[in-house]
Design a protein around this motif. Structure first.
Motif, mmCIF file in Angstrom:
data_model
loop_
_atom_site.group_PDB
_atom_site.id
_atom_site.type_symbol
_atom_site.label_atom_id
_atom_site.label_comp_id
_atom_site.label_asym_id
_atom_site.label_seq_id
_atom_site.Cartn_x
_atom_site.Cartn_y
_atom_site.Cartn_z
ATOM 1 N N PRO A 13 0.883 -1.047 -0.062
ATOM 2 C CA PRO A 13 -0.079 0.048 -0.087
ATOM 3 C C PRO A 13 0.727 1.147 0.195
ATOM 4 N N VAL A 14 0.511 2.366 -0.705
ATOM 5 C CA VAL A 14 1.321 3.280 -0.695
ATOM 6 C C VAL A 14 0.563 4.709 -0.735
ATOM 7 N N TYR A 15 0.942 5.327 0.255
ATOM 8 C CA TYR A 15 0.255 6.777 0.488
ATOM 9 C C TYR A 15 1.081 7.817 0.865
ATOM 10 N N ASN A 16 1.253 8.640 -0.144
ATOM 11 C CA ASN A 16 2.205 9.935 -0.319
ATOM 12 C C ASN A 16 3.768 9.329 0.019
ATOM 13 N N GLU A 17 4.237 8.484 -0.787
ATOM 14 C CA GLU A 17 5.261 8.026 -0.366
ATOM 15 C C GLU A 17 6.493 8.253 -1.574
ATOM 16 N N GLU A 18 6.269 9.447 -2.108
ATOM 17 C CA GLU A 18 7.041 9.492 -3.461
ATOM 18 C C GLU A 18 8.592 9.495 -3.334
ATOM 19 N N PHE A 76 -8.364 5.429 1.417
ATOM 20 C CA PHE A 76 -9.281 4.338 2.219
ATOM 21 C C PHE A 76 -8.677 3.840 3.361
ATOM 22 N N GLY A 77 -7.403 4.003 3.497
ATOM 23 C CA GLY A 77 -6.687 3.358 4.788
ATOM 24 C C GLY A 77 -5.946 2.200 4.507
ATOM 25 N N GLN A 78 -4.906 2.023 5.043
ATOM 26 C CA GLN A 78 -3.882 1.040 4.823
ATOM 27 C C GLN A 78 -4.474 -0.448 4.561
ATOM 28 N N ALA A 80 -7.394 -1.114 3.861
ATOM 29 C CA ALA A 80 -8.364 -1.339 2.584
ATOM 30 C C ALA A 80 -7.438 -1.496 1.388
ATOM 31 N N ALA A 81 -6.569 -0.652 1.488
ATOM 32 C CA ALA A 81 -5.561 -0.547 0.441
ATOM 33 C C ALA A 81 -4.896 -2.005 0.197
ATOM 34 N N VAL A 82 -4.689 -2.459 1.061
ATOM 35 C CA VAL A 82 -3.966 -3.851 0.927
ATOM 36 C C VAL A 82 -4.913 -4.840 0.415
ATOM 37 N N LEU A 101 10.087 1.246 3.339
ATOM 38 C CA LEU A 101 11.353 0.385 3.476
ATOM 39 C C LEU A 101 11.872 0.031 4.940
ATOM 40 N N GLN A 102 10.953 0.155 5.719
ATOM 41 C CA GLN A 102 10.945 -0.082 7.218
ATOM 42 C C GLN A 102 11.306 -1.887 7.032
ATOM 43 N N ASN A 103 10.514 -2.407 6.454
ATOM 44 C CA ASN A 103 10.756 -3.743 6.116
ATOM 45 C C ASN A 103 11.722 -4.100 4.770
ATOM 46 N N PHE A 134 6.598 6.102 21.462
ATOM 47 C CA PHE A 134 5.321 6.442 21.223
ATOM 48 C C PHE A 134 4.648 5.386 20.539
ATOM 49 N N ARG A 135 5.360 4.991 19.277
ATOM 50 C CA ARG A 135 4.900 4.128 18.320
ATOM 51 C C ARG A 135 4.915 2.768 18.848
ATOM 52 N N LYS A 136 6.156 2.387 19.610
ATOM 53 C CA LYS A 136 6.414 1.222 20.168
ATOM 54 C C LYS A 136 5.377 0.940 21.130
ATOM 55 N N GLU A 203 14.840 2.036 10.095
ATOM 56 C CA GLU A 203 14.004 3.746 10.486
ATOM 57 C C GLU A 203 13.333 3.535 9.056
ATOM 58 N N ARG A 204 12.176 4.536 9.148
ATOM 59 C CA ARG A 204 11.564 4.951 7.973
ATOM 60 C C ARG A 204 12.634 5.818 6.988
ATOM 61 N N THR A 205 12.943 5.392 5.757
ATOM 62 C CA THR A 205 13.851 6.240 4.972
ATOM 63 C C THR A 205 13.418 7.633 4.656
ATOM 64 N N GLY A 207 10.148 10.728 4.449
ATOM 65 C CA GLY A 207 8.687 10.829 5.214
ATOM 66 C C GLY A 207 8.137 10.605 6.461
ATOM 67 N N VAL A 208 7.120 10.777 6.880
ATOM 68 C CA VAL A 208 6.772 10.393 8.192
ATOM 69 C C VAL A 208 5.688 9.509 8.413
ATOM 70 N N SER A 209 5.507 8.847 9.472
ATOM 71 C CA SER A 209 4.579 7.852 9.842
ATOM 72 C C SER A 209 3.143 8.330 9.272
ATOM 73 N N LYS A 210 2.496 7.496 8.516
ATOM 74 C CA LYS A 210 1.005 7.987 8.350
ATOM 75 C C LYS A 210 -0.097 7.786 9.513
ATOM 76 N N TYR A 211 0.401 7.394 10.622
ATOM 77 C CA TYR A 211 -0.295 7.018 11.787
ATOM 78 C C TYR A 211 -0.134 8.024 12.931
ATOM 79 N N TRP A 214 -4.495 9.856 16.906
ATOM 80 C CA TRP A 214 -5.988 9.698 16.706
ATOM 81 C C TRP A 214 -6.047 8.422 15.929
ATOM 82 N N LYS A 215 -5.312 8.406 14.630
ATOM 83 C CA LYS A 215 -5.435 7.296 13.849
ATOM 84 C C LYS A 215 -5.182 5.744 14.453
ATOM 85 N N LEU A 216 -4.262 6.077 15.494
ATOM 86 C CA LEU A 216 -4.236 4.673 16.160
ATOM 87 C C LEU A 216 -5.098 4.489 17.363
HETATM 88 N N1 UDP Z 1 -0.603 3.732 4.327
HETATM 89 C C1 UDP Z 1 -1.739 3.814 3.377
HETATM 90 N N2 UDP Z 1 -2.864 4.527 3.727
HETATM 91 C C2 UDP Z 1 -2.902 5.193 4.771
HETATM 92 C C3 UDP Z 1 -1.963 5.172 5.748
HETATM 93 C C4 UDP Z 1 -0.802 4.387 5.485
HETATM 94 O O1 UDP Z 1 -1.711 2.957 2.169
HETATM 95 O O2 UDP Z 1 -3.831 5.725 4.800
HETATM 96 C C5 UDP Z 1 0.646 2.846 3.829
HETATM 97 C C6 UDP Z 1 1.822 3.622 3.972
HETATM 98 O O3 UDP Z 1 2.101 4.270 2.745
HETATM 99 C C7 UDP Z 1 2.947 2.555 4.301
HETATM 100 C C8 UDP Z 1 2.014 1.536 5.145
HETATM 101 O O4 UDP Z 1 0.773 2.130 4.808
HETATM 102 O O5 UDP Z 1 3.209 1.741 3.091
HETATM 103 C C9 UDP Z 1 2.233 1.990 6.534
HETATM 104 O O6 UDP Z 1 2.253 3.114 6.986
HETATM 105 P P1 UDP Z 1 3.237 3.904 7.966
HETATM 106 O O7 UDP Z 1 4.562 3.376 7.511
HETATM 107 O O8 UDP Z 1 3.092 5.294 7.966
HETATM 108 O O9 UDP Z 1 3.006 3.275 9.217
HETATM 109 P P2 UDP Z 1 3.605 2.920 10.578
HETATM 110 O O10 UDP Z 1 5.132 2.252 10.045
HETATM 111 O O11 UDP Z 1 3.840 4.133 11.410
HETATM 112 O O12 UDP Z 1 2.933 1.811 11.177
#
Ligand code: UDP
Ligand code: MG
Length: 323
Positions: A13-18, A76-78, A80-82, A101-103, A134-136, A203-205, A207-211, A214-216
């Protein structure tokens, strides 16, 4: 390459990951090249507002049959995209992965090996997790809750999206029409053999976490209410406890007023006790009504009650077809 030949589908899934896409693509393509397996990389654009969509489509054009672009109309959210990516996939094995690229894509081979050993779901545990405190912490809460909701069929780490699924499990997930799916957990309910492997975590290469917080919280709430009627039962239990406390309080007031006539403020305390009993009764009744609503909720979710993995020994095998 025809669809039947594809062994492995990788869904991202890709959301603003240019900023991450060029490296993600080059590393993933290089990693799957080494596997010597017919493979498709499905990139799902989840309504990105940056150049991601354009880049994904371009990659699909440049790598026909190798990279597939799925573009959603909005965010639509991660999960739903998957799910959208899973629907398009045709591989025998499916691996999901994040785009940031965290994985490391280089770990795909490890997951595939386990899938070939016959595991339906292969989870992953993040070695030296590289995230903020916080994320952990948030992940720990989600992991603990999911373990509770899965009735003992546990995995250590549900948060890491680098995971492998077999085709029957994916078909079962696709038959679940409910909203707010949490794929790793849903997969557990359909899997027979599960295992976990340790994978590297970076670490995230860029951009910022999309979560955000509130989303969590929304995800956690969705998980709890989407999979269990536990909060409703809690309401009933609370109701009974409050009512019980009211009765106990009433007895104490009665005894004390026998000892000292002025104790109890001329019956006002007794009113409190009665109030407790009634409030408890109302709460318990709400919980009871909630149980029925919970049943409606479970039924409207229309999740299949069972899922046939395969049928053997039947001539015209249409009973066990899942697609
Ligand atoms: N993502 C998505 N839609 C969203 C939020 C995230 O497709 O509404 C994707 C995002 O591009 C990434 C993956 O879901 O590939 C995980 O997101 P992120 O790395 O921001 O989450 P975290 O690593 O903080 O759990
Ligand atoms: Mg991430």
């Amino acid at each position: 390459m025809s669809n039947q030949e594809i062994t492995l589908s990788i869904v991202i899934p890709v959301y603003n990951e240019e900023e991450n896409l060029p490296e993600l693509l080059s590393r993933t393509i290089a990693a799957v090249d080494k596997l010597n397996t017919p493979c498709e990389i499905i990139l799902v654009d989840d309504g990105s507002r940056d150049a991601s969509q354009l880049m994904i489509c371009q990659a699909a054009e440049e790598n026909p049959g190798r990279v597939v672009a799925v573009v959603l109309s909005s965010n639509f959210g991660q999960h739903a995209a998957v799910t959208a990516g899973l629907e398009v996939s045709s591989g025998k094995y499916i691996i999901t992965m994040d785009a940031d690229l965290q994985n490391p894509p280089e770990e795909i081979g490890k997951i595939l090996d386990k899938m070939r050993e016959g595991y339906d779901v292969v989870g992953s545990i993040r070695e030296n997790r590289q995230d903020t405190f916080f994320r952990k912490f948030a992940s720990k809460c989600v992991n603990r809750m999911v373990r509770k909701l899965c009735n003992g069929r546990t995995m250590q780490d549900y948060g890491c999206m680098l995971r492998g699924y077999s085709r029957p499990v994916i078909n079962a997930i696709l038959r679940c029409q409910e909203h707010g799916k949490f794929i790793p957990m849903l997969a557990m309910s359909f899997a027979r053999n599960v295992c976990e492997v340790e994978v590297k975590h970076a670490e995230r290469t860029a951009g910022v976490s999309k979560y955000n917080l509130w989303k969590l919280i929304a995800l956690q709430y969705d998980l709890l209410t989407g999979t269990s009627v536990f909060p409703l039962r809690l309401l009933t239990v609370c109701g009974f406890l409050v009512a019980l406390f009211g009765v106990f309080f009433g007895i104490v007031i009665f005894i004390m007023s026998q000892i000292d006539k002025h104790w109890g403020a001329n019956g006002i305390f007794a009113l409190f006790a009665i109030q407790f009993v009634f409030t408890g009764g109302v709460l318990a009744a709400l919980g009871l009504i909630g149980e029925y609503i919970g049943k409606i909720h479970l039924n409207t979710r229309a999740r299949p009650q069972y899922f046939i993995e395969f049928v053997k020994g039947k001539n015209h095998n249409n009973a066990g077809e899942n697609k």
